[in-house]
Design an enzyme around this catalytic site. Structure first.
Site, PDB file in Angstrom:
ATOM      1  N   ARG A  44       0.816  -1.225   0.000  1.00  0.00           N
ATOM      2  CA  ARG A  44       0.000   0.000   0.000  1.00  0.00           C
ATOM      3  C   ARG A  44       0.844   1.267   0.000  1.00  0.00           C
ATOM      4  O   ARG A  44       0.404   2.303  -0.491  1.00  0.00           O
ATOM      5  CB  ARG A  44      -0.953  -0.003   1.188  1.00  0.00           C
ATOM      6  CG  ARG A  44      -2.049  -1.015   0.993  1.00  0.00           C
ATOM      7  CD  ARG A  44      -3.113  -0.939   2.044  1.00  0.00           C
ATOM      8  NE  ARG A  44      -4.295  -1.650   1.579  1.00  0.00           N
ATOM      9  CZ  ARG A  44      -5.398  -1.821   2.274  1.00  0.00           C
ATOM     10  NH1 ARG A  44      -5.503  -1.320   3.483  1.00  0.00           N
ATOM     11  NH2 ARG A  44      -6.411  -2.474   1.758  1.00  0.00           N
ATOM     12  N   LYS A 181     -20.349 -12.311   4.388  1.00  0.00           N
ATOM     13  CA  LYS A 181     -21.222 -11.275   4.940  1.00  0.00           C
ATOM     14  C   LYS A 181     -22.329 -10.886   3.965  1.00  0.00           C
ATOM     15  O   LYS A 181     -22.269  -9.884   3.283  1.00  0.00           O
ATOM     16  CB  LYS A 181     -20.393 -10.055   5.320  1.00  0.00           C
ATOM     17  CG  LYS A 181     -19.583 -10.300   6.585  1.00  0.00           C
ATOM     18  CD  LYS A 181     -18.582  -9.205   6.811  1.00  0.00           C
ATOM     19  CE  LYS A 181     -17.402  -9.325   5.892  1.00  0.00           C
ATOM     20  NZ  LYS A 181     -16.459  -8.236   5.883  1.00  0.00           N
ATOM     21  N   GLY A 327     -11.193  -7.786   0.265  1.00  0.00           N
ATOM     22  CA  GLY A 327      -9.941  -8.134   0.936  1.00  0.00           C
ATOM     23  C   GLY A 327      -9.635  -9.621   0.851  1.00  0.00           C
ATOM     24  O   GLY A 327      -8.527 -10.020   0.505  1.00  0.00           O
ATOM     25  N   GLY A 350     -15.176  -2.859   0.582  1.00  0.00           N
ATOM     26  CA  GLY A 350     -16.442  -2.149   0.806  1.00  0.00           C
ATOM     27  C   GLY A 350     -16.632  -1.027  -0.195  1.00  0.00           C
ATOM     28  O   GLY A 350     -17.733  -0.820  -0.721  1.00  0.00           O
TER      29      GLY A 350
END
Ligand code: ADP
Ligand code: MG
Length: 373
Positions: A44, A181, A327, A350
């Protein structure tokens, strides 16, 4: 400008300017027993370099800002950005990095006071933190209300790819969804059904759909309060939805087993079966665009990795334009060493789902109304 959002070129002359760059330096850390902390993967940090280097090369001085973990609005040395600052200093000497934004409660509450401290002495703002742009936090939406602003190179690529999928799909456009989820993802399922030609569903997500069809799902993971929504989705768009035809998991005695789509009492489905993996592969191979979010099974356990591995291989093999978000999906792809074989791996799970769902994010909307637009 890309979709009405200013890019680095739209900042004008940056020479001699002090630029606040919102980066996503939420890196994985290895914490050692002696209390020292080490960056497990500096991806990152390296990913932010094209934006940082462009600004530095054009004469700006750069101040980066990021969150790290969830320190609950107060300073906590465990979440200090010191190790990131050290690595950044090696990769981009002279670039500053503020302390963890979430040490201040004003970051998540989006307080004007915190924004004021962030932009004190700053001339320009750049957002390069796609993974945080679905949150209306101070560092995301505050500065562009006051300063000429732009998206950095990483954010620009995410917007191009994901809005391209949503607004300019090449058909057949296939979405492959899985993971655990389901309530987080049903909104995007409904939005995607308007744009995709096929929706392929695996992972734990399939069991709530099976429950809606009245099938026996044993003790598999499912979300009872989402069954009605799944039934509504199936009634409205059942012909676009591909569900598994066979499943793999553990029976009531904990033994590895393969079934059709009716599970015996006490059984737990942990992966799609080989027939399903082959059928999903066919759909992916015939597509011209594929978006994949969520593993097909509990791939962290080797016994239940085959479905995810097969789908990942299909993503690598298809001629379609392929995008992976999420992820755990990205981690699975990396585990199979196929991350270089897809066209785009999104840095935001997300955020990528929300951008596909709504066609916009709070962080992008803020940039669109910055003073330089
Ligand atoms: P992503 O991070 O890619 O968006 P999620 O966070 O929604 O994906 O879900 C990832 C998790 O889902 C993984 O840890 C995986 O083990 C789990 N999972 C997938 N299928 C199943 C299943 N059938 N039963 C239990 N867990 C599952
Ligand atoms: Mg996840």
């Amino acid at each position: 400008m890309v979709d009405g959002i200013p890019t680095l070129e739209d900042l004008g002359d940056v020479s001699g300017k002090r630029v606040l760059v919102r980066t996503d330096f939420n890196v994985p850390l290895n914490r050692h027993d002696d209390g020292t902390v080490e960056i497990a993967d500096d991806f990152r940090i390296r990913a932010a370099l094209p934006t940082i280097e462009w600004l530095v090369d054009h004469g700006a001085s750069v101040v980066c800002a990021s969150h790290l973990g969830r320190p609950k609005g107060e300073p906590n040395p465990e979440y200090s950005l010191d190790p990131v600052r050290a690595r950044l200093g090696e990769l981009a000497p002279g670039v500053e990095l503020l302390e963890n934004l979430r040490f201040d409660p004003g970051e998540t509450s989006n307080s004007d006071e915190f924004t004021a401290t962030l932009i004190d002495g700053i001339d320009l703002y750049v957002n390069d933190a796609f993974g945080a742009s679905h949150r209306a936090h101070a560092s995301i939406v505050g500065p562009p209300a006051h300063l000429p602003s732009a998206m950095g190179r990483l954010l620009e690529r995410e917007v191009e790819v994901l809005l391209g999928l949503r607004n300019r799909p090449k058909r057949p456009f296939v979405a492959v969804l899985g993971g655990a989820k389901i309530s987080d993802k049903l909104g995007v399922v409904e939005a995607l059904l308007d744009v995709v030609d096929s929706l392929v569903i695996g992972g734990a997500m399939c069991f709530t759909f099976f429950a809606a069809q009245g099938k026996a799902i044993g003790d598999s993971l499912f979300e009872p309060d989402q069954v009605d929504t799944c039934r509504r989705i199936l009634d409205a768009s059942g012909d676009k939805i591909h569900l598994p035809e066979d499943l793999v998991g553990l029976d009531a005695n904990g033994n590895f087993a393969t079934w059709g789509t009716q599970l015996p009492d006490g059984a737990k489905g942990f992966d799609i079966g080989p027939g399903t993996a082959a059928a999903f592969t066919d759909v992916i191979m015939d597509a011209r665009m594929v978006f994949w979010n969520g593993p097909m099974g509990m791939f962290e356990d080797d016994r239940f990795a085959a479905g995810t591995r097969t789908v990942a291989q299909a993503m690598a093999d298809t001629k379609a334009f392929t995008v992976v978000g999420g992820g755990d999906s990205a981690a699975a792809l990396a585990q199979f060493k196929l991350d270089d074989e897809v066209d785009h791996v999104s840095t935001g799970g997300g955020a990528s789902l929300e951008l596909l769902e709504n066609g916009d994010l709070p962080g992008l909307a803020a940039l669109r109304t910055a003073p330089n637009t």
